[in-house]
Write a protein that holds these residues in place. Structure first.
Motif, mmCIF file in Angstrom:
data_model
loop_
_atom_site.group_PDB
_atom_site.id
_atom_site.type_symbol
_atom_site.label_atom_id
_atom_site.label_comp_id
_atom_site.label_asym_id
_atom_site.label_seq_id
_atom_site.Cartn_x
_atom_site.Cartn_y
_atom_site.Cartn_z
ATOM 1 N N THR A 53 -1.430 -30.345 4.535
ATOM 2 C CA THR A 53 -2.638 -31.068 4.917
ATOM 3 C C THR A 53 -2.327 -32.390 5.610
ATOM 4 N N GLU A 54 -3.109 -32.687 6.645
ATOM 5 C CA GLU A 54 -2.990 -33.938 7.386
ATOM 6 C C GLU A 54 -4.348 -34.635 7.432
ATOM 7 N N PRO A 55 -4.391 -35.918 7.799
ATOM 8 C CA PRO A 55 -5.671 -36.626 7.816
ATOM 9 C C PRO A 55 -6.754 -35.926 8.620
ATOM 10 N N GLY A 56 -6.384 -35.243 9.699
ATOM 11 C CA GLY A 56 -7.386 -34.553 10.500
ATOM 12 C C GLY A 56 -7.307 -33.045 10.409
ATOM 13 N N LEU A 112 -5.015 -24.770 9.728
ATOM 14 C CA LEU A 112 -3.580 -25.028 9.812
ATOM 15 C C LEU A 112 -3.090 -25.123 11.252
ATOM 16 N N ARG A 113 -3.780 -24.465 12.172
ATOM 17 C CA ARG A 113 -3.357 -24.528 13.575
ATOM 18 C C ARG A 113 -3.541 -25.928 14.162
ATOM 19 N N GLY A 114 -4.264 -26.770 13.438
ATOM 20 C CA GLY A 114 -4.469 -28.133 13.902
ATOM 21 C C GLY A 114 -3.383 -29.101 13.456
ATOM 22 N N ILE A 115 -2.326 -28.615 12.798
ATOM 23 C CA ILE A 115 -1.235 -29.490 12.350
ATOM 24 C C ILE A 115 -0.643 -30.240 13.546
ATOM 25 N N ARG A 116 -0.534 -31.550 13.394
ATOM 26 C CA ARG A 116 -0.018 -32.388 14.481
ATOM 27 C C ARG A 116 1.389 -32.902 14.215
ATOM 28 N N THR A 117 1.819 -32.907 12.953
ATOM 29 C CA THR A 117 3.201 -33.292 12.664
ATOM 30 C C THR A 117 4.122 -32.392 13.487
ATOM 31 N N HIS A 118 5.076 -32.995 14.182
ATOM 32 C CA HIS A 118 5.914 -32.208 15.078
ATOM 33 C C HIS A 118 7.390 -32.518 14.844
ATOM 34 N N ALA A 119 8.218 -31.578 15.272
ATOM 35 C CA ALA A 119 9.663 -31.733 15.126
ATOM 36 C C ALA A 119 10.348 -31.344 16.430
ATOM 37 N N LYS A 161 1.208 -36.692 6.504
ATOM 38 C CA LYS A 161 0.560 -35.734 5.614
ATOM 39 C C LYS A 161 -0.248 -36.498 4.574
ATOM 40 N N THR A 162 -1.286 -35.845 4.048
ATOM 41 C CA THR A 162 -2.100 -36.498 3.024
ATOM 42 C C THR A 162 -2.559 -35.483 1.990
ATOM 43 N N PHE A 163 -3.036 -36.013 0.832
ATOM 44 C CA PHE A 163 -3.471 -35.188 -0.300
ATOM 45 C C PHE A 163 -2.338 -34.283 -0.801
ATOM 46 N N ILE A 164 -1.107 -34.778 -0.790
ATOM 47 C CA ILE A 164 0.037 -33.956 -1.174
ATOM 48 C C ILE A 164 0.291 -34.083 -2.674
ATOM 49 N N SER A 165 0.005 -33.009 -3.400
ATOM 50 C CA SER A 165 0.196 -33.008 -4.848
ATOM 51 C C SER A 165 1.675 -33.167 -5.177
ATOM 52 N N SER A 166 1.971 -34.064 -6.126
ATOM 53 C CA SER A 166 3.339 -34.417 -6.530
ATOM 54 C C SER A 166 4.123 -35.068 -5.400
ATOM 55 N N PHE A 221 4.823 -39.993 5.236
ATOM 56 C CA PHE A 221 4.986 -40.395 6.625
ATOM 57 C C PHE A 221 6.376 -40.005 7.131
ATOM 58 N N PHE A 222 6.420 -39.561 8.377
ATOM 59 C CA PHE A 222 7.680 -39.162 9.001
ATOM 60 C C PHE A 222 7.783 -39.864 10.356
ATOM 61 N N GLU A 223 8.787 -40.722 10.470
ATOM 62 C CA GLU A 223 9.014 -41.454 11.709
ATOM 63 C C GLU A 223 10.446 -41.191 12.156
ATOM 64 N N ASP A 224 10.583 -40.225 13.034
ATOM 65 C CA ASP A 224 11.915 -39.755 13.427
ATOM 66 C C ASP A 224 12.766 -39.445 12.197
ATOM 67 N N ALA A 225 12.145 -38.803 11.228
ATOM 68 C CA ALA A 225 12.868 -38.420 10.015
ATOM 69 C C ALA A 225 13.964 -37.425 10.383
ATOM 70 N N ARG A 226 15.199 -37.742 10.026
ATOM 71 C CA ARG A 226 16.357 -36.951 10.431
ATOM 72 C C ARG A 226 16.620 -35.842 9.414
ATOM 73 N N VAL A 227 16.441 -34.601 9.856
ATOM 74 C CA VAL A 227 16.606 -33.439 8.983
ATOM 75 C C VAL A 227 17.669 -32.526 9.586
ATOM 76 N N PRO A 228 18.692 -32.145 8.825
ATOM 77 C CA PRO A 228 19.725 -31.265 9.385
ATOM 78 C C PRO A 228 19.168 -29.888 9.719
ATOM 79 N N ALA A 229 19.812 -29.213 10.659
ATOM 80 C CA ALA A 229 19.369 -27.878 11.072
ATOM 81 C C ALA A 229 19.344 -26.920 9.890
ATOM 82 N N ALA A 230 20.228 -27.143 8.916
ATOM 83 C CA ALA A 230 20.306 -26.269 7.745
ATOM 84 C C ALA A 230 19.096 -26.400 6.836
ATOM 85 N N ALA A 231 18.249 -27.402 7.093
ATOM 86 C CA ALA A 231 17.058 -27.605 6.270
ATOM 87 C C ALA A 231 15.862 -26.788 6.758
#
Length: 382
Positions: A129-132, A137-144, A157-162, A216-226
């Motif tokens: 879930t995101e603010p908008g 789900l096709r409206g997800i704007r978080t991108h990689a 992302k918002t309303f994320i349980s735990s 929040f993700f701001e150029d969050a660095r995630v390895p390809a293995a993730a």
């Protein structure tokens, strides 16, 4: 009405769950609710006792038990002690996070994560879930974007349980803006990942001890293995795993209906007015009769859902039917039970008052009632 759902093994497990709750949850639940936080240590003890994560294979420290009836037993017993914040966290692990990990991880990811979940040392979350963007789900704007062996995630992302407590978050992100529904992927984002931060713990009207957060993700660095599963199939994975999530919501709602109804039934024959228990008045008896009937009828459908899931036959449409109907029934049950308690039903010291607030969200998360009806309606169209 007698239920033929369970075997002797399930009833023996029920005793294990009851003993665990009496020892590890009931003495602390009020404090957790007041502090708006559940002690992490209880999850490790719960996992060790097999209260959740039973489905993890034995080679990774679990029991390899995929029979959903054990999950349902735990839900019913936790509902009886009104530990709904605790129940939601366990449901999040079993019905969402572990469901994805067991289905989509490769060998190295399984070795990395499954023993951690089996021990209860690691808590996970699912970030769709995101603010908008809620049900769409096709409206997800978080991108990689990928650069060499690294993915860079950007979005919110918002309303994320735990979301506050989680050690690892499954994040849905758009990886190819030109690929339509084939342009989304899932990533395992660990705590401490550069560029990954958590916002405030959201202040909800119910379930106070179960943390819900902004991420929040701001150029969050995630390895390809993730990368979880195959690139570009994220939306397909999300859709295919929703029936299990909705079964979980229906199970929780059903358990809460029965637990609060039983509290109310007892109250009605203990509380006296005009010289007799209020349960002796015809109007009250009729109200209880209606609730008892609706609960039993809905229970039969939920039991059928569980058996269908065990047989790999639970469809998205059947899960949607159970999710919307039982969560809406829960609203009616809670409202009537508050009314039958009179003024005491409005007092937070009474379980029915807390349940009234805690359970309201279940017609919203996991897909709103309107979305469930849309799924069913589309299936009915010629």
């Amino acid at each position: 009405m007698d239920r033929e759902l369970y075997t002797a093994d399930h009833e023996a497990y029920r005793e294990t769950v009851r003993e665990f709750l009496a020892r590890e949850v009931v003495p602390h639940n009020a404090r957790w609710e007041a502090d708006r936080w559940i002690d992490r240590e209880v999850y490790a003890r719960a996992a060790q006792q097999g209260i959740y994560a039973l489905q993890i294979p034995e080679e990774y420290g679990g029991a390899g038990q995929r029979d959903y009836r054990f999950r349902m037993v735990a839900s019913e017993e936790i509902a009886k002690v009104h530990a709904r914040s605790f129940a939601l966290t366990l449901a999040l692990q079993d019905d969402l996070v572990l469901h994805y990990l067991l289905d989509l991880t490769g060998d190295e990811q399984r070795k990395r994560w499954l023993p951690e979940f089996a021990s209860g040392r690691t808590i996970g979350a699912l970030a769709m879930t995101e603010p908008g963007t809620g049900s769409d789900l096709r409206g997800i704007r978080t991108h990689a974007r990928r650069e060499g062996d690294t993915w860079f995630l950007n979005g919110q992302k918002t309303f994320i349980s735990s979301g506050i407590m989680a050690d690892v978050v499954i994040v849905a992100a758009r990886t190819d803006p030109e690929a339509g529904s084939r342009g989304f992927s899932l990533f395992l984002v660990e705590s401490g990942t550069p560029g990954f931060t958590r916002g405030r713990k959201l202040d909800k009207i119910g379930l106070p001890a179960q943390d819900t957060a902004e991420l929040f993700f701001e150029d969050a660095r995630v390895p390809a293995a993730a990368l979880l599963g195959e690139e570009g199939r994220g939306l397909q994975y999300l859709m295919s795993h929703l029936p299990r999530e909705r079964l979980g919501v229906a199970t929780e709602a059903m358990s809460n209906c029965r637990a609060v109804f039983e509290e109310t039934r007892r109250y009605c024959f203990e509380r006296r007015a005009f010289g007799q228990p209020i349960g002796e008045f015809q109007h009250v008896r009729f109200e209880l009769a209606e609730l008892a009937t609706e609960i039993d009828v809905a229970q039969a459908y939920v039991d059928r859902m569980v058996l269908a899931f065990n047989a790999d036959k639970l469809t998205a449409v059947d899960a949607a039917k159970g999710k919307w109907y039982v969560s809406e029934l829960q609203k009616r049950v809670m409202d009537t039970c508050v009314q039958l308690h009179g003024g005491y039903g409005y007092m937070a010291e009474y379980p029915v008052a807390r349940a009234f607030l805690d359970t309201r969200v279940q017609t919203i998360y996991g897909g709103t009632t309107a979305i469930m009806k849309e799924i069913i309606g589309r299936d009915l169209a010629p």
